[in-house]
Design a protein around this motif. Structure first.
Motif, PDB file in Angstrom:
ATOM      1  N   ASN A 168       0.808  -1.163   0.277  1.00  0.00           N
ATOM      2  CA  ASN A 168      -0.196  -0.149   0.345  1.00  0.00           C
ATOM      3  C   ASN A 168       1.017   1.468   0.404  1.00  0.00           C
ATOM      4  N   GLU A 172       0.163   3.746  -3.228  1.00  0.00           N
ATOM      5  CA  GLU A 172       0.264   5.422  -2.303  1.00  0.00           C
ATOM      6  C   GLU A 172       1.054   6.502  -2.930  1.00  0.00           C
ATOM      7  N   GLU A 176       0.832   9.533  -5.904  1.00  0.00           N
ATOM      8  CA  GLU A 176       0.808  10.675  -5.528  1.00  0.00           C
ATOM      9  C   GLU A 176       2.086  11.619  -6.214  1.00  0.00           C
TER      10      GLU A 176
END
Ligand code: AR6
Length: 185
Positions: A168, A172, A176
């Protein structure tokens, strides 16, 4: 995102399920197979991949960190595996980021030599080799963008470059960072 007509994506998933021309493996200097994504690729691809790694080892003695070598993809749904050797993180003063950048460049060059149109990268060095994930992600994305920008479209086989994030945190970070580049393009 799109750079000079090459689509760059990040997806959360297992790279052994990815379909396309080239899967990149985060290997070790002896190309011996191991844990992490390397173990997953050898398990899913079968013994043909390790057999070719052994031949490379015999011929050239493996790969230094930053270098890359090409083998068959065994039973995986890709044409080739490119085995690259990431740096082991030792605090950052040993040129680890430059070596990591070289892994991405060497892999792209080798894939380009096979006229690959698509390539999938795992988050090299961010597991067992403990490279900090944010810096690794930034280095990976910047290197790929620089590579594309440094080659005119007429001299570019790639249509798609996919970052496959398994955990994860990396998923992420990549989302981003790719958004950030998109906003500043
Ligand atoms: N698909 C995509 N990514 C994966 C998968 C998978 N199936 N499994 C793990 N990852 P690591 P390294 C991610 O440890 O740090 C091996 O023993 C994982 O979450 O595989 O470069 C080699 O033989 C992490 O983000 O590679 C070397 O000895 C990323 O892959 C050593 O580990 C890289 O983690 C290389 O260490």
């Amino acid at each position: 995102m799109n750079v000079n007509n090459v689509v760059i994506t990040s997806t959360k998933g297992d790279i052994t399920k990815w379909q396309g021309d080239v899967i990149v493996n985060a290997s070790n200097s002896g190309l011996f197979g191991g844990g992490g994504v390397d173990g997953a690729i050898h398990r899913a691809g079968g013994p043909q991949i390790a057999e070719e790694c052994a031949m490379i080892r015999q011929k050239q003695g493996g790969c230094l960190p930053g270098e890359a070598a090409l083998t068959n993809a065994g039973k995986l749904p890709a044409r080739y595996i490119i085995h690259t050797v990431g740096p082991i993180w030792k605090g950052g003063s040993g040129g680890e980021a430059a070596i990591l950048s070289k892994c991405y460049r060497s892999s792209l060059e080798l894939a380009y030599a096979q006229e690959a149109q698509s390539i999938a990268f795992p988050n090299i060095s961010t597991g067992i080799y403990r490279f900090p994930k944010a810096l690794a992600g930034k280095t990976a994305i910047e290197t790929v963008i620089e590579y594309i920008k440094g080659h005119p479209s007429s001299d570019m086989s790639f249509r798609r470059i996919d970052f496959i994030c398994y955990d994860n945190e990396n998923a992420e970070l990549y989302e981003e960072q790719l958004n950030l580049y998109n906003d500043h393009k």
